[in-house]
Scaffold this motif. Structure first.
Motif, PDB file in Angstrom:
ATOM      1  N   PHE A   1       0.843  -1.183   0.000  1.00 59.58           N
ATOM      2  CA  PHE A   1       0.000   0.000   0.000  1.00 59.58           C
ATOM      3  C   PHE A   1       0.887   1.245   0.000  1.00 59.58           C
ATOM      4  CE2 PHE A   1      -2.338   3.337   2.275  1.00 59.58           C
ATOM      5  CZ  PHE A   1      -3.463   3.429   1.465  1.00 59.58           C
ATOM      6  N   GLY A   2       0.710   2.128  -0.999  1.00 58.96           N
ATOM      7  CA  GLY A   2       1.515   3.348  -1.096  1.00 58.96           C
ATOM      8  C   GLY A   2       2.930   3.082  -1.576  1.00 58.96           C
TER       9      GLY A   2
ATOM     10  N   GLU B   1      12.758   1.804   1.886  1.00 58.69           N
ATOM     11  CA  GLU B   1      11.545   1.762   2.711  1.00 58.69           C
ATOM     12  C   GLU B   1      10.748   0.491   2.422  1.00 58.69           C
ATOM     13  OE1 GLU B   1      10.292   6.411   3.409  1.00 58.69           O
ATOM     14  OE2 GLU B   1       9.953   5.534   1.414  1.00 58.69           O
ATOM     15  N   ARG B   2      10.667   0.119   1.151  1.00 54.63           N
ATOM     16  CA  ARG B   2       9.938  -1.110   0.811  1.00 54.63           C
ATOM     17  C   ARG B   2      10.629  -2.329   1.421  1.00 54.63           C
ATOM     18  NH1 ARG B   2       9.021   1.684  -4.058  1.00 54.63           N
ATOM     19  NH2 ARG B   2      10.892   0.867  -5.038  1.00 54.63           N
ATOM     20  N   THR B   3      11.965  -2.338   1.326  1.00 53.12           N
ATOM     21  CA  THR B   3      12.719  -3.470   1.885  1.00 53.12           C
ATOM     22  C   THR B   3      12.532  -3.538   3.403  1.00 53.12           C
ATOM     23  OG1 THR B   3      14.361  -3.246   0.130  1.00 53.12           O
ATOM     24  CG2 THR B   3      15.020  -4.504   2.070  1.00 53.12           C
ATOM     25  N   ARG B   4      12.615  -2.399   4.067  1.00 51.64           N
ATOM     26  CA  ARG B   4      12.452  -2.365   5.528  1.00 51.64           C
ATOM     27  C   ARG B   4      11.041  -2.817   5.933  1.00 51.64           C
ATOM     28  NH1 ARG B   4      13.536   3.074   7.137  1.00 51.64           N
ATOM     29  NH2 ARG B   4      11.309   3.417   7.101  1.00 51.64           N
TER      30      ARG B   4
ATOM     31  N   GLN C   1       0.808   6.000   7.702  1.00 53.70           N
ATOM     32  CA  GLN C   1       1.950   6.786   7.210  1.00 53.70           C
ATOM     33  C   GLN C   1       1.783   7.124   5.713  1.00 53.70           C
ATOM     34  OE1 GLN C   1       5.358   4.343   8.010  1.00 53.70           O
ATOM     35  NE2 GLN C   1       5.557   5.022  10.155  1.00 53.70           N
ATOM     36  N   MET C   2       1.361   6.142   4.935  1.00 51.04           N
ATOM     37  CA  MET C   2       1.212   6.357   3.483  1.00 51.04           C
ATOM     38  C   MET C   2       0.059   7.309   3.174  1.00 51.04           C
ATOM     39  SD  MET C   2       3.670   4.926   1.966  1.00 51.04           S
ATOM     40  CE  MET C   2       4.740   5.222   3.357  1.00 51.04           C
ATOM     41  N   ARG C   3      -1.031   7.228   3.959  1.00 46.81           N
ATOM     42  CA  ARG C   3      -2.154   8.168   3.755  1.00 46.81           C
ATOM     43  C   ARG C   3      -1.702   9.594   4.063  1.00 46.81           C
ATOM     44  NH1 ARG C   3      -5.712   3.980   6.466  1.00 46.81           N
ATOM     45  NH2 ARG C   3      -6.658   2.909   4.701  1.00 46.81           N
ATOM     46  N   GLN C   4      -0.934   9.750   5.124  1.00 43.61           N
ATOM     47  CA  GLN C   4      -0.419  11.071   5.489  1.00 43.61           C
ATOM     48  C   GLN C   4       0.499  11.591   4.372  1.00 43.61           C
ATOM     49  OE1 GLN C   4      -1.281  13.020   8.008  1.00 43.61           O
ATOM     50  NE2 GLN C   4       0.159  14.586   7.306  1.00 43.61           N
ATOM     51  N   ARG C   5       1.401  10.743   3.871  1.00 41.51           N
ATOM     52  CA  ARG C   5       2.329  11.137   2.808  1.00 41.51           C
ATOM     53  C   ARG C   5       1.551  11.504   1.531  1.00 41.51           C
ATOM     54  NH1 ARG C   5       7.427   7.293   1.634  1.00 41.51           N
ATOM     55  NH2 ARG C   5       7.804   7.852   3.791  1.00 41.51           N
ATOM     56  N   ALA C   6       0.535  10.718   1.198  1.00 42.96           N
ATOM     57  CA  ALA C   6      -0.283  10.985   0.010  1.00 42.96           C
ATOM     58  C   ALA C   6      -1.020  12.308   0.161  1.00 42.96           C
ATOM     59  CB  ALA C   6      -1.266   9.839  -0.224  1.00 42.96           C
TER      60      ALA C   6
END
Length: 170
Positions: free
Chosen positions: A115-116, A124-127, A151-156
Motif C-alpha cells: 500500500f503506497g 523503505e519497501r525493503t524495511r 503513514q502512506m495516507r499522510q504522505r499521500a
C-alpha cells in the motif's frame, strides 16, 4: 695562241663552274640527306619518347585506379567495422534496456504489493517487507500494516495523491 688560250681558259672556267655547281648541288643533296637522316632520327626519338610517356601515363592511371580501389576497400572495411561495432553497441544497449525493464517491473510488483509503494523508496519497501516477515504473529503483522497505511495516507495527503487500496492483504 691567244684565241686558243682564251678558249682553253674559258673551257676550263666553264668546266670548273660546272664542277662547282655540281659539287655544290651534291653537297646540298648530301646535307639534305644528312639533315633528313637527322630529322628521321629525331622523329624516331620523339616517337619513342611519346610511346614511353604514353606507357608511363597508362601506368600512372593504373596505379591511380589501384589506389582508388584500395581506398574504397578501406572505406568499406571501416564501414563494416563501424556497423559491427554499432551492432555490438546496439546489442549492449538492448541488453541494458531489458535489464532496466526487468528492474522496473520488479519495482512495480513491489509497489503494487505494498500500500503506497509508489511513494516509497526501495529502502523503505525493503524495511517494510523485513518487518512483516519478522513479525511473529498475525496481530503484529496487522498492527505493522495499520501503521504503514496511516503513514502512506499522510504522505499521500501531503503530496496531493489519491491512494487506492491494494488488491492484497497488505
Amino acid at each position: 695562241m691567244t684565241i686558243r688560250t682564251l678558249i682553253l681558259v674559258l673551257a676550263t672556267a666553264a668546266l670548273a663552274a660546272g664542277s662547282a655547281t655540281a659539287w655544290s648541288q651534291q653537297s646540298r643533296s648530301g646535307e639534305r640527306a644528312t639533315q633528313t637522316t637527322q630529322e628521321r632520327q629525331m622523329e624516331r626519338m620523339q616517337s619513342r619518347e611519346h610511346m614511353k610517356s604514353a606507357e608511363q601515363m597508362q601506368q600512372r592511371d593504373q596505379e591511380r585506379l589501384q589506389a582508388q580501389e584500395k581506398a574504397q576497400e578501406k572505406t568499406q572495411e571501416k564501414e563494416q567495422d563501424r556497423l559491427a561495432s554499432s551492432d555490438s553497441d546496439r546489442e549492449q544497449l538492448q541488453e541494458r534496456d531489458r535489464d532496466q525493464l526487468q528492474e522496473r517491473d520488479r519495482d512495480r510488483i513491489h509497489q503494487d504489493d505494498i500500500f503506497g509503494g509508489q511513494m516509497m523508496t526501495e529502502q523503505e519497501r525493503t524495511r517494510y517487507q523485513e518487518r512483516m516477515q519478522s513479525a511473529t504473529s498475525e496481530e503484529e503483522r496487522a498492527r505493522i500494516r495499520a501503521e504503514h497505511r496511516d503513514q502512506m495516507r499522510q504522505r499521500a495527503k501531503e503530496r496531493g495523491i489519491d491512494l487506492e487500496e491494494p488488491g492484497g492483504d497488505q
